[in-house]
Scaffold this motif. Structure first.
Motif, PDB file in Angstrom:
ATOM      1  N   VAL A 138       0.831  -1.211   0.000  1.00 16.49           N
ATOM      2  CA  VAL A 138       0.000   0.000   0.000  1.00 16.49           C
ATOM      3  C   VAL A 138       0.857   1.249   0.000  1.00 16.49           C
ATOM      4  CG1 VAL A 138      -1.650   1.350   1.357  1.00 16.49           C
ATOM      5  CG2 VAL A 138      -1.965  -1.109   1.102  1.00 16.49           C
ATOM      6  N   ALA A 139       1.855   1.286   0.866  1.00 18.60           N
ATOM      7  CA  ALA A 139       2.685   2.485   1.001  1.00 18.60           C
ATOM      8  C   ALA A 139       3.420   2.803  -0.301  1.00 18.60           C
ATOM      9  CB  ALA A 139       3.689   2.300   2.141  1.00 18.60           C
ATOM     10  N   THR A 140       3.971   1.789  -0.936  1.00 18.68           N
ATOM     11  CA  THR A 140       4.709   2.026  -2.183  1.00 18.68           C
ATOM     12  C   THR A 140       3.769   2.389  -3.326  1.00 18.68           C
ATOM     13  OG1 THR A 140       4.687  -0.373  -2.567  1.00 18.68           O
ATOM     14  CG2 THR A 140       6.661   0.565  -1.569  1.00 18.68           C
ATOM     15  N   SER A 141       2.560   1.820  -3.333  1.00 19.35           N
ATOM     16  CA  SER A 141       1.596   2.135  -4.384  1.00 19.35           C
ATOM     17  C   SER A 141       1.132   3.584  -4.274  1.00 19.35           C
ATOM     18  CB  SER A 141       0.392   1.192  -4.299  1.00 19.35           C
ATOM     19  OG  SER A 141      -0.575   1.517  -5.266  1.00 19.35           O
ATOM     20  N   LEU A 142       0.833   4.039  -3.067  1.00 17.93           N
ATOM     21  CA  LEU A 142       0.387   5.414  -2.874  1.00 17.93           C
ATOM     22  C   LEU A 142       1.511   6.411  -3.148  1.00 17.93           C
ATOM     23  CD1 LEU A 142      -1.909   5.244   0.300  1.00 17.93           C
ATOM     24  CD2 LEU A 142      -2.561   5.389  -2.102  1.00 17.93           C
ATOM     25  N   GLN A 143       2.722   6.006  -2.819  1.00 12.92           N
ATOM     26  CA  GLN A 143       3.855   6.888  -3.106  1.00 12.92           C
ATOM     27  C   GLN A 143       4.032   7.050  -4.619  1.00 12.92           C
ATOM     28  OE1 GLN A 143       7.930   5.476  -2.365  1.00 12.92           O
ATOM     29  NE2 GLN A 143       8.343   7.399  -1.295  1.00 12.92           N
ATOM     30  N   ALA A 144       3.879   5.950  -5.359  1.00  9.92           N
ATOM     31  CA  ALA A 144       4.045   6.004  -6.813  1.00  9.92           C
ATOM     32  C   ALA A 144       2.907   6.765  -7.487  1.00  9.92           C
ATOM     33  CB  ALA A 144       4.133   4.589  -7.373  1.00  9.92           C
ATOM     34  N   SER A 145       1.679   6.623  -6.981  1.00  2.00           N
ATOM     35  CA  SER A 145       0.523   7.239  -7.633  1.00  2.00           C
ATOM     36  C   SER A 145       0.275   8.679  -7.205  1.00  2.00           C
ATOM     37  CB  SER A 145      -0.733   6.408  -7.347  1.00  2.00           C
ATOM     38  OG  SER A 145      -0.621   5.115  -7.888  1.00  2.00           O
ATOM     39  N   PHE A 146       0.466   8.962  -5.916  1.00  2.00           N
ATOM     40  CA  PHE A 146       0.097  10.278  -5.393  1.00  2.00           C
ATOM     41  C   PHE A 146       1.241  11.015  -4.702  1.00  2.00           C
ATOM     42  CE2 PHE A 146      -3.743   7.544  -5.109  1.00  2.00           C
ATOM     43  CZ  PHE A 146      -4.517   8.189  -6.076  1.00  2.00           C
ATOM     44  N   GLY A 147       2.415  10.393  -4.613  1.00  2.00           N
ATOM     45  CA  GLY A 147       3.547  11.048  -3.977  1.00  2.00           C
ATOM     46  C   GLY A 147       3.466  11.121  -2.469  1.00  2.00           C
ATOM     47  N   VAL A 148       2.635  10.260  -1.852  1.00  2.71           N
ATOM     48  CA  VAL A 148       2.493  10.253  -0.393  1.00  2.71           C
ATOM     49  C   VAL A 148       3.696   9.548   0.229  1.00  2.71           C
ATOM     50  CG1 VAL A 148       1.066   9.517   1.558  1.00  2.71           C
ATOM     51  CG2 VAL A 148      -0.014  10.189  -0.609  1.00  2.71           C
ATOM     52  N   ALA A 149       4.320  10.175   1.208  1.00  5.70           N
ATOM     53  CA  ALA A 149       5.471   9.569   1.881  1.00  5.70           C
ATOM     54  C   ALA A 149       5.056   8.254   2.523  1.00  5.70           C
ATOM     55  CB  ALA A 149       6.035  10.514   2.931  1.00  5.70           C
ATOM     56  N   THR A 150       5.909   7.257   2.443  1.00  4.57           N
ATOM     57  CA  THR A 150       5.557   5.934   2.958  1.00  4.57           C
ATOM     58  C   THR A 150       5.292   5.954   4.462  1.00  4.57           C
ATOM     59  OG1 THR A 150       7.917   5.407   3.160  1.00  4.57           O
ATOM     60  CG2 THR A 150       6.795   4.696   1.153  1.00  4.57           C
ATOM     61  N   TRP A 151       6.026   6.793   5.200  1.00  7.51           N
ATOM     62  CA  TRP A 151       5.819   6.825   6.654  1.00  7.51           C
ATOM     63  C   TRP A 151       4.457   7.417   6.994  1.00  7.51           C
ATOM     64  CZ3 TRP A 151       4.809  11.156   9.526  1.00  7.51           C
ATOM     65  CH2 TRP A 151       5.093  12.402   8.952  1.00  7.51           C
ATOM     66  N   VAL A 152       3.961   8.330   6.159  1.00  5.06           N
ATOM     67  CA  VAL A 152       2.632   8.910   6.386  1.00  5.06           C
ATOM     68  C   VAL A 152       1.564   7.836   6.202  1.00  5.06           C
ATOM     69  CG1 VAL A 152       0.937  10.571   5.545  1.00  5.06           C
ATOM     70  CG2 VAL A 152       3.350  11.225   5.710  1.00  5.06           C
ATOM     71  N   THR A 153       1.685   7.068   5.135  1.00  8.33           N
ATOM     72  CA  THR A 153       0.739   5.967   4.904  1.00  8.33           C
ATOM     73  C   THR A 153       0.775   4.976   6.060  1.00  8.33           C
ATOM     74  OG1 THR A 153       1.006   6.139   2.508  1.00  8.33           O
ATOM     75  CG2 THR A 153       0.119   4.078   3.352  1.00  8.33           C
ATOM     76  N   GLY A 154       1.978   4.625   6.504  1.00 10.24           N
ATOM     77  CA  GLY A 154       2.113   3.689   7.613  1.00 10.24           C
ATOM     78  C   GLY A 154       1.454   4.196   8.875  1.00 10.24           C
ATOM     79  N   LEU A 155       1.638   5.482   9.184  1.00  8.74           N
ATOM     80  CA  LEU A 155       1.060   6.057  10.400  1.00  8.74           C
ATOM     81  C   LEU A 155      -0.460   6.086  10.330  1.00  8.74           C
ATOM     82  CD1 LEU A 155       1.566   7.415  13.125  1.00  8.74           C
ATOM     83  CD2 LEU A 155       1.722   9.618  11.920  1.00  8.74           C
ATOM     84  N   VAL A 156      -1.011   6.483   9.179  1.00  9.29           N
ATOM     85  CA  VAL A 156      -2.469   6.536   9.030  1.00  9.29           C
ATOM     86  C   VAL A 156      -3.074   5.138   9.162  1.00  9.29           C
ATOM     87  CG1 VAL A 156      -4.346   7.025   7.412  1.00  9.29           C
ATOM     88  CG2 VAL A 156      -2.441   8.636   7.635  1.00  9.29           C
TER      89      VAL A 156
ATOM     90  N   ALA B 161      -5.785   0.569  14.751  1.00 12.19           N
ATOM     91  CA  ALA B 161      -5.854   0.532  16.217  1.00 12.19           C
ATOM     92  C   ALA B 161      -7.298   0.674  16.696  1.00 12.19           C
ATOM     93  CB  ALA B 161      -4.984   1.640  16.804  1.00 12.19           C
ATOM     94  N   VAL B 162      -8.048   1.555  16.051  1.00 11.56           N
ATOM     95  CA  VAL B 162      -9.451   1.765  16.429  1.00 11.56           C
ATOM     96  C   VAL B 162     -10.263   0.488  16.247  1.00 11.56           C
ATOM     97  CG1 VAL B 162     -11.561   3.023  15.847  1.00 11.56           C
ATOM     98  CG2 VAL B 162      -9.374   4.228  15.907  1.00 11.56           C
ATOM     99  N   VAL B 163      -9.912  -0.284  15.211  1.00  6.34           N
ATOM    100  CA  VAL B 163     -10.690  -1.475  14.879  1.00  6.34           C
ATOM    101  C   VAL B 163     -10.269  -2.689  15.707  1.00  6.34           C
ATOM    102  CG1 VAL B 163     -11.353  -3.074  13.057  1.00  6.34           C
ATOM    103  CG2 VAL B 163     -11.069  -0.646  12.537  1.00  6.34           C
ATOM    104  N   ILE B 164      -8.975  -3.000  15.718  1.00 11.54           N
ATOM    105  CA  ILE B 164      -8.564  -4.281  16.293  1.00 11.54           C
ATOM    106  C   ILE B 164      -8.674  -4.330  17.812  1.00 11.54           C
ATOM    107  CG2 ILE B 164      -7.039  -4.733  14.346  1.00 11.54           C
ATOM    108  CD1 ILE B 164      -4.651  -4.129  16.076  1.00 11.54           C
ATOM    109  N   PHE B 165      -8.634  -3.172  18.467  1.00 11.55           N
ATOM    110  CA  PHE B 165      -8.815  -3.201  19.922  1.00 11.55           C
ATOM    111  C   PHE B 165     -10.274  -3.443  20.304  1.00 11.55           C
ATOM    112  CE2 PHE B 165      -4.549  -1.479  20.079  1.00 11.55           C
ATOM    113  CZ  PHE B 165      -4.055  -1.982  21.274  1.00 11.55           C
ATOM    114  N   GLY B 166     -11.152  -3.476  19.300  1.00  6.21           N
ATOM    115  CA  GLY B 166     -12.552  -3.793  19.568  1.00  6.21           C
ATOM    116  C   GLY B 166     -12.879  -5.258  19.376  1.00  6.21           C
ATOM    117  N   GLY B 167     -11.887  -6.070  18.967  1.00  4.85           N
ATOM    118  CA  GLY B 167     -12.091  -7.507  18.835  1.00  4.85           C
ATOM    119  C   GLY B 167     -12.843  -7.885  17.568  1.00  4.85           C
ATOM    120  N   ILE B 168     -13.244  -9.161  17.474  1.00  2.00           N
ATOM    121  CA  ILE B 168     -13.860  -9.699  16.275  1.00  2.00           C
ATOM    122  C   ILE B 168     -15.179  -9.021  15.959  1.00  2.00           C
ATOM    123  CG2 ILE B 168     -14.922 -11.577  17.600  1.00  2.00           C
ATOM    124  CD1 ILE B 168     -13.874 -11.573  13.855  1.00  2.00           C
TER     125      ILE B 168
END
Length: 463
Positions: free
Chosen positions: A163-181, A187-194
């Motif tokens: 995902v990070a490399t695809s967004l960087q190639a298509s939209f110039g988004v820094a990979t660390w920004v994609t990773g952080l988002v 985090a919001v989802v998985i701490f709520g369980g199944i």
């Protein structure tokens, strides 16, 4: 060395084992994926209802679709066509249709041997049916470790990287920004369980699948007169009548089978972990639903990508570029303009996000097999998953992917061994369902008194 081992495992052992299992389950069940295809929809209509504290049959379906439908549908199909020619798509269809039977058996058995939890939910999957179905706890432990390493950790980092490399190639988004988002959203989802994963998947998965399907239908509509020729080309190439690759028919079949298995995961034992947690009246109900998820993945979504590529001028027989994402993006841009490539990147983000949620749950389920629902262990695992997602966005993960590919292959070996061992139980379960339908019951139910010879958790079927 890792590549050689993977080529042998996937190219020799697993293709024979998975195809053989698919044929065994198809013939032994009387073609359950075909004779119950219409019933899949009626079961799904009733599958939206769920009891308090449980997830519904439909929610279990979309969570598993979230895992099956991913980069394999966008990149994997393109790689299959590049290496094996258009005929590879035909063999993806074949392996998908057989995989429906395999998925039916593994998910029905996961339901049969699921265990009731103190919080009112269920746990199940290969580790549980290996333990309670054939009494092989040692094999179950091996499977759980492999599942944790492969899906819970390895593939999450790989998905983040894609995902990070695809967004960087298509939209110039820094990979660390994609990773952080991605970390914040996950985090919001998985701490709520199944339950929260199921709710979010119920929203995201139909949306992402519909978006991609609509884009494919738009392309097909714009080129409707050429579609029959494309489908004919796929069938002709499948039997060596129009070879587009130097390796001949063997390469065509090999690529189609391998990419089909990678895409739909039937036989790996991943989907049964999710299928087991649904609240259904009979195990076969969920087996039927999960068979449909293989159809969605391989017959519908993979075909969409294949048609998009083959209707374009981008694909050239014998081309050396096997970068699947780039090929699919370029083909889409050729049909829909420059925004087409960006659309593929956005679709990839949604596919990857849903896949990471699914992968997390698989890891969590395998961890619970050891830790007995320990909250501290669960939270440590969640933090580790988030850390790997961020780390993966910054790395070149070819080695990590190669290792995860190896452990995934071993997963399939262990799971198929257990499934073949429990073949008679699976057939017995299907006959019970068939018999109740023949007797006039519209909604068959599992009668635990008929299964006292097996280690069934009656609390999971008390309703």
């Amino acid at each position: 060395m890792l590549t050689i081992v993977n080529d042998f495992l996937w190219g020799q052992i697993l293709i024979v084992a998975l195809v053989g299992a698919g044929l065994l389950f198809t013939i032994g069940s009387g073609g359950v994926q075909f004779r119950y295809f219409g019933r899949m929809f009626s079961v799904l209509r009733r599958g939206f209802h769920h009891e308090q504290g449980h997830i519904s049959s439909f929610q279990a379906l979309v969570v598993s679709v979230a895992g099956r439908v991913g980069s394999g549908n966008i990149a994997g199909v393109a790689v299959a066509i590049t290496l094996g020619g258009p005929g590879a798509v035909f063999w993806m269809w074949v392996i998908g249709l057989m995989g429906m039977a395999t998925s039916f058996f593994e998910c029905s058995l996961a339901q049969l041997f699921k265990r009731y939890q103190p919080d009112g939910t269920y746990r199940g999957g290969p580790a549980y049916y290996l333990t309670h179905g054939i009494g092989q706890r040692g094999l179950a432990i091996i499977y759980s470790v492999l599942l944790l390493v492969t899906f819970g950790l390895g593939f999450n980092a790989v998905q983040s990287y894609v995902v990070a490399t695809s967004l960087q190639a298509s939209f110039g988004v820094a990979t660390w920004v994609t990773g952080l988002v991605m970390v914040l959203g996950l985090a919001v989802v998985i701490f709520g369980g199944i339950r929260r994963i199921a709710v979010v998947s119920e929203l995201i998965v139909p949306l992402m699948a519909l978006m991609y399907l609509c884009a494919a239908l738009l392309v097909i509509g714009m080129n409707i007169t050429a579609v029959p020729a494309v489908l004919g080309h796929i069938v002709q190439s499948a039997f060596g009548l129009e070879q587009a690759v130097g390796g001949g028919l063997g390469v065509v079949i090999m690529q189609g089978v391998k990419r089909g298995l990678f895409s739909n995961e039937a036989g790996l034992g991943s989907a049964p972990n999710v299928a087991a947690v649904a609240h259904v009246p009979h195990p076969v109900n969920q087996g039927i639903v999960q068979a449909f998820s293989v159809f969605i993945d391989t017959i519908i979504m993979c075909t969409c990508t294949a048609v998009i590529i083959l209707l374009s001028d981008v694909y050239q027989p014998g081309a050396s570029d096997v970068d699947g994402v780039v090929l699919t993006q370029t083909a889409m841009a050729g049909h829909l303009g420059s925004w087409g490539a960006g659309f593929v990147s956005v679709a990839l983000v949604l596919f990857a996000f849903s896949s990471i949620m699914y992968n997390y749950y698989l890891g969590d389920n395998s961890l619970s097999f050891f830790s007995d629902e320990n909250p501290l262990v669960a939270n440590i695992f969640r933090v580790l998953v988030l850390a790997l997602v961020f780390w993966g966005s910054l790395q070149d993960l070819s080695t990590v992917f190669g290792f995860a590919e190896l452990t995934m292959g071993l997963l399939a070996v262990v799971n198929l061994f257990g499934l073949v061992w429990m073949y008679r139980i699976g057939v017995r379960l299907l006959r019970d369902y068939d018999g109740q339908l023949r007797s006039g019951k519209e909604t068959p139910r599992l009668r635990t008194e008929d299964w006292t010879d097996l280690d069934i958790d009656e609390r999971a079927w008390r309703d």
